[in-house]
Design a protein around this motif. Structure first.
Motif, mmCIF file in Angstrom:
data_model
loop_
_atom_site.group_PDB
_atom_site.id
_atom_site.type_symbol
_atom_site.label_atom_id
_atom_site.label_comp_id
_atom_site.label_asym_id
_atom_site.label_seq_id
_atom_site.Cartn_x
_atom_site.Cartn_y
_atom_site.Cartn_z
ATOM 1 N N LEU A 191 1.107 111.149 -81.496
ATOM 2 C CA LEU A 191 0.090 111.363 -82.520
ATOM 3 C C LEU A 191 0.183 110.341 -83.654
ATOM 4 O O LEU A 191 -0.421 110.526 -84.717
ATOM 5 C CB LEU A 191 0.189 112.788 -83.075
ATOM 6 N N ASN A 207 -5.306 112.735 -80.191
ATOM 7 C CA ASN A 207 -5.303 112.126 -81.515
ATOM 8 C C ASN A 207 -6.551 112.484 -82.309
ATOM 9 O O ASN A 207 -6.494 112.672 -83.523
ATOM 10 C CB ASN A 207 -5.143 110.612 -81.407
ATOM 11 N N TYR A 237 -6.309 114.558 -85.668
ATOM 12 C CA TYR A 237 -6.940 113.996 -86.869
ATOM 13 C C TYR A 237 -7.830 115.037 -87.546
ATOM 14 O O TYR A 237 -7.788 115.226 -88.760
ATOM 15 C CB TYR A 237 -7.740 112.760 -86.485
ATOM 16 N N TYR A 257 -4.880 109.666 -74.516
ATOM 17 C CA TYR A 257 -4.330 109.697 -75.869
ATOM 18 C C TYR A 257 -5.391 109.838 -76.948
ATOM 19 O O TYR A 257 -5.139 110.399 -78.009
ATOM 20 C CB TYR A 257 -3.496 108.441 -76.124
ATOM 21 N N ALA A 279 -3.315 109.160 -85.066
ATOM 22 C CA ALA A 279 -3.961 110.096 -85.985
ATOM 23 C C ALA A 279 -3.341 110.015 -87.369
ATOM 24 O O ALA A 279 -4.047 110.036 -88.395
ATOM 25 C CB ALA A 279 -3.864 111.523 -85.440
#
Length: 372
Positions: free
Chosen positions: A95, A71, A75, A67, A98
Motif C-alpha cells: 500500500l 491501493n 486511498y 495492485y 496509496a
C-alpha cells in the motif's frame, strides 16, 4: 509526534515476518517519549480494536492483486479518516502507492519501509514466478507499474531493511529516491527453551518457506560433501516440498533429512534449542531474514549465501558462500559446526547490541524527527 502506520495486515492476521516486524515497531513507538499519538491502519477486516495496547483500525479487507485496486481502496478509506498525524509510515509494501498519494495531497510527510519487491519482475531478482505471476507481470503490472512507481516517489524517505534492498531498488527505477537503511529489530521477548540433556545427533536447521528462491535443494546437495555426519531438520512448507522430499529420497538421505512441515511457533523455538548450526541457503536478494536474527538470539552459528540482506547480518566471512554452490555451502557448514562453541555466543552478543529495540528504534525516531 503523532504517527499513523499503514500496513496491509496486522497481527494476529497472517503473523509472518512482516507482520511481526510492524507489530514490534508499533509496540515500541506506543511507549516512546517522542511519540504522543499512534494508530495503525490495516486492510485485513473491518473493526476497531486494541492489540497489545496499540490502537488498530482495520478499514477493509482488500485483495492483493492487481495492485491498483487495493491501493485505490486504501486511498479512499484512509482519505475518509481523520488523518491528524505529523507523519505516515507505510509498512509491508503493498500500500505504499496509496500512502505516497495521500502524503502529497495532504502535505503530510511519509516514510516507507522497503521489505519486499512487489512491483518488480521476480525473475529479475532471482525468484521463479508462478505462471499466474508471469502473466500478471507481462500484462496488468506492466501497465500499472509507471503510475504506482510515481506515487511511491511521493514518499519522502525510503527505509530499506538492508543495503542489498536499497541497491535493488536503485537499479530498478528508484535511483532518485532518498534512502536510509533501518534494519528489523529483534523480539526482546523471544525465548528459546533449554535444550534437553539427551545426546542427539548433530543437527543443521533450516526454517522458512519451501520455494526455489530459498535454495533448500542446495542444502540437500551439500549434505553429501560434509565431513561430519550432520542431520538436517527442515521446518516449513511450500510448493517445492514434494520435489525436495523426492530429491532426498533419490540421494538416499532419508535417514538424515527430516521435514516437519509448518509447525506452531513454540515448536520452532524448540528447534533452535536442539540445533547446532542454522543454514540460510537463499539464492535471491532476500531483504533481511528474521529467522537469522532468531537463530543468533538462540546462540547458533549461521551459515548463509552472500546475497541479499542475510549476508549483511552474518559477521563471519567464512560462513558466507556463493548461492547455488553445494560444495561451498558444505565447507561453510563444516566451519560453523567446528567453531559453534565460540561463534554462537558471539552471535547472541552481536544481535543484542545491533538489533535490539534500544538500538533500532532511535533510528526510526531520528528519521521521523528530521521529516517532521
Amino acid at each position: 509526534m503523532k504517527i499513523g502506520i499503514v500496513t496491509p495486515r496486522y497481527p494476529p492476521t497472517h503473523a509472518g515476518g512482516g507482520e511481526i516486524s510492524v507489530q514490534l515497531l508499533a509496540n515500541q513507538l506506543r511507549s516512546h517519549e517522542a511519540v504522543d499519538g499512534l494508530r495503525v491502519f490495516s486492510f485485513d477486516g473491518s473493526s476497531s480494536e486494541t492489540v497489545e495496547g496499540v490502537s488498530v483500525e482495520r478499514l477493509y479487507d482488500v485483495p492483493q492483486y492487481p495492485y491498483t485496486l487495493p491501493n485505490e481502496i486504501a486511498y479512499r478509506k484512509l482519505g475518509a479518516e481523520d488523518l491528524d498525524f505529523d507523519l505516515l509510515h507505510a509498512y509491508n509494501m503493498h500500500l505504499h502507492p496509496a500512502v505516497g498519494r495521500l502524503s502529497s495531497e495532504r502535505n503530510v510527510p511519509a516514510v516507507g519501509t522497503l521489505n519486499a519487491y512487489p512491483l518488480l519482475n521476480w525473475a529479475d531478482i532471482g525468484v521463479t514466478p508462478s505462471l499466474q505471476r508471469r502473466i500478471y507481470e507481462s500484462t496488468v503490472l506492466r501497465l500499472e507499474r509507471p503510475r504506482l512507481r510515481r506515487q511511491i516517489h511521493n514518499i519522502d524517505l525510503l527505509l530499506p531493511l538492508s543495503g542489498a534492498v536499497e541497491r535493488v531498488y536503485r537499479d530498478h527505477g528508484f535511483d532518485r529516491a532518498d534512502y536510509r537503511v533501518v534494519p528489523n529489530m529483534l523480539d526482546d521477548d523471544f525465548d528459546v527453551p533449554a535444550a534437553a540433556d539427551e545426546e542427539d545427533a548433530p543437527e543443521l536447521l533450516y526454517v522458512g518457506y519451501l520455494r526455489d528462491s530459498k535454495g533448500v535443494r542446495y542444502l540437500i546437495d551439500a549434505i553429501e560433501h560434509l565431513s561430519s555426519p550432520l542431520d538436517v531438520k527442515i521446518v516449513g512448507d511450500g510448493p517445492k516440498r514434494e520435489d525436495l522430499e523426492r530429491r532426498v529420497s533419490e540421494k538416499g538421505l532419508s535417514n538424515r533429512v527430516r521435514f516437519t512441515g509448518e509447525i506452531p511457533y513454540e515448536e520452532v523455538t524448540r528447534s533452535y534449542a536442539t540445533a547446532d548450526v542454522f543454514v540460510h541457503s537463499g539464492v535471491w536478494p532476500e531483504p533481511f531474514g528474521r529467522t537469522i536474527l532468531e537463530a543468533m538470539q538462540a546462540g547458533l552459528p549461521v551459515v548463509a549465501t552472500n546475497v541479499g540482506g542475510p549476508a549483511e547480518t552474518v559477521q563471519q566471512p567464512d560462513l558466507l558462500c556463493p548461492p547455488e554452490d553445494p560444495v561451498g555451502l558444505a565447507e561453510a557448514i563444516q566451519e560453523a559446526y567446528e567453531r559453534r562453541d565460540s561463534i554462537g555466543p558471539a552471535n547472541r552478543e552481536y544481535v543484542e547490541e545491533t538489533y535490539h529495540p534500544d538500538a533500532v528504534v532511535p533510528q526510526f525516531i531520528s528519521a521521523y524527527e528530521e521529516l517532521v
